[in-house]
Design an enzyme around this catalytic site. Structure first.
Site, mmCIF file in Angstrom:
data_model
loop_
_atom_site.group_PDB
_atom_site.id
_atom_site.type_symbol
_atom_site.label_atom_id
_atom_site.label_comp_id
_atom_site.label_asym_id
_atom_site.label_seq_id
_atom_site.Cartn_x
_atom_site.Cartn_y
_atom_site.Cartn_z
ATOM 1 N N ASP A 57 -4.423 -2.556 -7.298
ATOM 2 C CA ASP A 57 -5.751 -2.567 -6.671
ATOM 3 C C ASP A 57 -6.822 -2.963 -7.684
ATOM 4 O OD1 ASP A 57 -8.017 -2.172 -5.186
ATOM 5 O OD2 ASP A 57 -7.670 -0.049 -4.779
ATOM 6 N N ASP A 233 -9.901 -9.138 -4.263
ATOM 7 C CA ASP A 233 -9.314 -7.808 -4.110
ATOM 8 C C ASP A 233 -7.838 -7.892 -3.761
ATOM 9 O OD1 ASP A 233 -8.829 -5.112 -3.668
ATOM 10 O OD2 ASP A 233 -9.815 -5.082 -1.713
#
Length: 361
Positions: A57, A233
């Site tokens: 992440d 992301d």
């Protein structure tokens, strides 16, 4: 059960947007796709070491475990007495902070802060999160603490790496072996097929608090998104773009919104007429081919198409919604390019790979 990817990605984008407003010198580590969630890395924690599969992440600085697999306390575990809590939109976790030894391939970190969840939501299929976003994203997540040094910070501060840089290489989920490589402390040029294009972290708030960049998007010859700030992301699935840009793309492709999946759906004839979707970043055009713009047809069941019909074609571009970033480029974008997240020089880099023009979807 099947999650609505669009709703989940959109909720994540809005939560990230709102949250921001308030030895060896490099190593390669393998990563694996867990569809449709994202790419996971096997992280060794403790002594004796136990491995956990954590979601990679780039929009979070916290690393935590305890979702599918519980944390095992070992000789290197130290409880701090602090609590930790992070929200990711439609998912979240809360629990206690521990310090422990982390092992990543040939690299080791001592006294790394990790969250140990006693409550979590939305993380089925992974053991937790491997947060490699900017350290500022940890602010306010741990009690009695301002910010928490991330794994990337500690690799650099403990001199395991020369530079606070990570290279990310995803093999598309539609390939026979959907794996990839994270390179800590640098990048792996053997996985690139072009020079690296760098762009500085955007100055626009709140994207500047993440791996935020400026880009424009054209579909064929028509601009659908003028220069806008957004984020890159790894833990978002789709490519989310501003509503006006999305509506222009929808009209240009002739797609219709599928109520079951929440994605745009096109016919075979419309697919054969798809034009390139071009992201201009740092003065360089990064092109998504027609095949790169569709969800892998062999995996339609993962996104809620219960028909099992691999002839159904869905697009990976979705509406980001209101009051949020100009865009979020998720892993379906990053599968087609090598990406470099460079904390040392405050920039993001991209290069093409052998999969940029893959037709495996």
């Amino acid at each position: 059960g099947v999650t609505n990817i669009v709703a989940g990605d959109r909720a994540r984008a809005q939560a990230l947007h709102q949250a921001a407003k308030i030895g060896k010198q490099y190593a390669n580590a393998s990563i694996t796709n867990v569809a449709p969630i994202g790419y996971t890395i096997q992280v060794g924690i403790g002594s004796p070491m136990k491995h956990y599969g954590l979601l990679v992440d780039t929009a979070s600085g916290n690393t935590w475990i305890g979702a599918d697999q519980d944390y095992t306390i070992t000789s290197t575990s130290t409880g701090t007495g602090n609590t930790v809590s992070v929200s990711y939109g439609s998912s979240n976790f809360s629990g206690k902070e521990y310090l422990d030894t982390i092992t990543l391939s040939s690299l080791s970190i001592s006294n790394q802060s990790i969250g140990v969840a006693n409550k979590n939501e939305g993380f089925r299929g992974v053991d937790g999160v491997f947060g490699i976003g900017p350290v500022s994203l940890t602010k306010g997540t741990v009690s009695n603490t301002d910010i928490v040094p991330t794994i990337m910070d500690n690799l650099f501060n403990q001199k395991s790496t020369h530079s606070e840089i990570i290279g990310v290489y995803f093999v598309p989920v539609s390939e026979k072996v959907a794996t990839g490589t994270l390179t800590f402390g640098g990048w792996n040029s053997s996985l690139m097929t072009s020079d690296i294009t760098y762009t500085p972290i955007t100055t626009a708030s709140p994207a500047c608090n993440y791996w935020g960049i400026d880009q424009s998007i054209t579909y064929g010859d028509a601009t659908i998104l003028s220069s806008a700030a957004g984020i890159v992301d790894t833990a978002t699935v789709l490519i989310l773009i501003a509503t006006d840009a999305f509506n222009t793309y929808k009209t240009a492709t002739g797609a219709t919104l599928d109520e079951t999946t929440g994605l745009l759906k096109i016919t075979s004839d419309q697919y054969s007429s798809l034009k390139p979707l071009i992201f201009t970043i740092g003065g360089t055009a990064l092109t998504l081919t027609p095949n790169a713009q569709i969800w892998p047809r062999s995996m339609n069941s993962v996104i809620g198409d219960a028909s099992g019909n691999s002839d159904n074609i869905y697009l990976i571009v979705a509406d980001i919604g209101s009051e949020t970033f100009g865009f979020v480029s998720g892993y379906t974008f990053l599968e087609r390019f090598y990406s470099i997240f460079d904390t040392t020089n405050k920039r993001v880099g991209f290069a093409t790979t052998a999969y940029t023009k893959s037709i495996s979807n």
